[in-house]
Design an enzyme around this catalytic site. Structure first.
Site, PDB file in Angstrom:
ATOM      1  N   GLU A  14       2.869  -7.429   3.537  1.00 27.45           N
ATOM      2  CA  GLU A  14       3.808  -6.803   4.696  1.00 27.45           C
ATOM      3  C   GLU A  14       3.381  -8.062   5.880  1.00 27.45           C
ATOM      4  OE1 GLU A  14       1.592  -3.414   6.279  1.00 27.45           O
ATOM      5  OE2 GLU A  14      -0.130  -3.832   4.963  1.00 27.45           O
ATOM      6  N   ASP A  24      -0.483   4.168   0.814  1.00 28.12           N
ATOM      7  CA  ASP A  24      -0.942   5.280   2.081  1.00 28.12           C
ATOM      8  C   ASP A  24      -0.152   4.940   3.356  1.00 28.12           C
ATOM      9  OD1 ASP A  24      -2.376   2.975   2.256  1.00 28.12           O
ATOM     10  OD2 ASP A  24      -3.754   3.974   3.485  1.00 28.12           O
ATOM     11  N   GLU A  34      -5.031   1.265   2.280  1.00 25.14           N
ATOM     12  CA  GLU A  34      -4.978  -0.102   3.173  1.00 25.14           C
ATOM     13  C   GLU A  34      -5.190   0.418   4.396  1.00 25.14           C
ATOM     14  OE1 GLU A  34      -3.272  -2.954   5.584  1.00 25.14           O
ATOM     15  OE2 GLU A  34      -2.615  -0.908   5.410  1.00 25.14           O
ATOM     16  N   GLU A  35      -4.883   1.674   4.755  1.00 27.62           N
ATOM     17  CA  GLU A  35      -4.753   2.175   6.192  1.00 27.62           C
ATOM     18  C   GLU A  35      -6.162   2.362   6.531  1.00 27.62           C
ATOM     19  OE1 GLU A  35      -2.399   1.515   8.248  1.00 27.62           O
ATOM     20  OE2 GLU A  35      -0.708   1.503   7.487  1.00 27.62           O
ATOM     21  N   ASP A  51       5.977   0.551   7.229  1.00 28.13           N
ATOM     22  CA  ASP A  51       4.694   0.313   6.945  1.00 28.13           C
ATOM     23  C   ASP A  51       4.283   1.096   6.046  1.00 28.13           C
ATOM     24  OD1 ASP A  51       2.008  -0.642   6.907  1.00 28.13           O
ATOM     25  OD2 ASP A  51       1.533   0.554   8.950  1.00 28.13           O
ATOM     26  N   HIS A  65       0.889  -1.142   0.063  1.00 29.02           N
ATOM     27  CA  HIS A  65      -0.008  -0.082  -0.018  1.00 29.02           C
ATOM     28  C   HIS A  65       1.071   1.273  -0.040  1.00 29.02           C
ATOM     29  CE1 HIS A  65       0.422   0.615   4.584  1.00 29.02           C
ATOM     30  NE2 HIS A  65       0.335  -0.585   4.494  1.00 29.02           N
TER      31      HIS A  65
END
Length: 435
Positions: free
Chosen positions: A164, A72, A136-137, A102, A70
């Site tokens: 991840e 974001d 994704e967040e 991340d 991701h």
């Protein structure tokens, strides 16, 4: 400076905070890096500036592997950080900034590898599909969910996926443990609503919605969720016992997790369901009892325990508080006893002879939930060798997030071994890329 460190630094400088102004500039940068390497990207938006990029690299087999990540990141307040979170500064052997772990560091490893392949004319052992996704967040509605719903053809032939939260090193006596995620807990984000009688704040309470909601939230927060040992976590604990040369007491897992520190963090949050109150909204004036009150709860449930989780939540809420889902996603899992899982472990050992790969279940969630709907088996595998002083879990959504340059270079080499050799026994002989 190595290419992987430079790409990581550049990606961090794009502020892709979610919520925020969107992922478009970072996505366009990724698409340009792919195009420079002769890889044709597909760029699409689910909404204004909510941009994702997908590309396919042909390999020797039409069976495809998906590598998804991701673009974001979660918010970061600069005043809390030693180095500005969107500087991408390289200092002390690390790339600093929001997303270093991340997960822009992982995106950088993937980009550096495929660009190196293009320069050297390397062809992977099977098709490789790369997905750089928005959102994704949050819920993934503008990213992975949109991609599988509206661009499903881009993932044709994908059987397995990596992303991840796995493949990183955890120091142990005489070895380095590398957890490889074979599953994750399901997500149940809930909005709670209590309805009562609006009244003057000086009057005796009749039906106080705020009090009713607070009582329900307190019951949820204090509930002692029972231990539920799933197959993935049970196998992890068995492997950890072998690495440590000592028995981990299954009857005292919470205490054992605390005793083992960072090694215990690998199972401490994965032995039970959980529900954490996170938000409260009610009222508009101190002397007015409002007619409604709302709260939010972040619920997570283990694979196979969704119904038990929801039944417990409903009992704790009681009859006067209702719930609705902000986000509900099942807990996906992938097989531990598979040739592909063995390949993941072999790629790590080939680069680090002290590596002890172990299966692992994530406490949180990833976009693997969306791809599981296409029948794609998802593994957490973003290979990264960390220095002993770095707390991997502490840097997720924390302050002073950073990733070692040498760790990123290690990850590029591991991914190269994984993707260019079909037989696990040949992984040691893979030609090393320039990182």
């Amino acid at each position: 400076m190595s290419e992987v460190a430079q790409i990581c630094s550049d990606l961090i400088r794009f502020d892709t905070t979610n919520p925020g102004s969107g992922e478009r500039p970072a996505a366009e940068h990724v698409a340009a890096l792919l195009s420079e390497a002769g890889i044709e990207p597909v760029v699409f938006e689910s909404a204004s500036r909510r941009t994702s990029v997908v590309a396919r690299i042909p390999g020797d087999s039409p069976e495809a592997l998906l590598i998804h990540g991701h673009l974001d990141v979660v918010p970061a307040r600069p005043s809390d950080w030693r180095i500005h979170p969107f500087s991408g500064e390289i200092s002390g052997g690390c790339v600093w900034g929001r997303g270093a772990v991340d997960m822009k560091g992982t995106l950088a490893m993937t980009l550096a590898l495929v660009r190196d392949w293009a320069r050297r004319g390397v062809r992977p052992d099977r098709d490789v599909v790369l997905a750089f996704l928005a959102d994704e967040e949050a819920t993934g509605e503008y990213g992975a969910r949109h991609a599988v719903r509206h661009h499903r053809e881009l993932f044709d032939g994908c059987t397995d996926a990596i992303s991840e939260s796995g493949g990183y090193s955890v120091e142990a006596p005489g070895a380095r443990i590398y957890p490889v995620a074979v599953g994750e807990r399901g997500t149940a984000w809930m909005r709670l609503t209590a309805t009562g009688v609006a009244a003057h704040g000086s009057r005796p309470p009749v039906d106080n919605a705020v009090a009713e909601l607070c009582h329900a939230m307190s019951r949820i927060a204090s509930h002692p969720w029972p231990v539920r040992l799933t197959p993935g976590v049970a196998t992890l604990i068995e492997n950890l016992s072998a690495v440590l040369g000592e028995r981990i007491d299954l009857d005292r897992l919470e205490e054992e997790a605390r005793r083992l520190g960072r090694i215990g963090d690998l199972f401490g949050a994965q032995i039970r369901n959980s529900a954490n109150p996170t938000m409260l909204q009610a009222g508009y004036k101190v002397n007015v009892v409002p007619g409604t009150a709302e709260g939010h709860v972040d619920g997570r449930f283990l694979p196979g325990y969704r119904e038990e989780f929801l039944e417990t939540i409903d009992r704790l809420l009681g009859p006067r508080v209702t719930r609705e889902f902000v986000n509900l996603e099942d807990a996906p899992s992938a097989p531990m006893d598979s040739p592909f899982f063995d390949r993941l472990g072999a790629a790590l050992v080939a680069e680090d002879p002290a590596a002890r790969p172990v299966p692992y279940v994530m406490s949180g969630g990833t976009d693997a939930k969306s791809f599981a709907g296409l029948g794609i088996r998802g593994y957490g595998f973003a290979p990264l060798m960390l220095t002993p002083d770095l707390d991997y879990f502490g840097m997720f959504h924390g302050v002073d997030e950073r990733v070692p340059v040498e760790g990123l270079e290690f990850g590029v080499r591991v991914l190269n071994r994984l993707l260019t050799t079909r037989d696990s026994g040949d992984l040691r002989g893979a030609e090393a890329p320039a990182s």
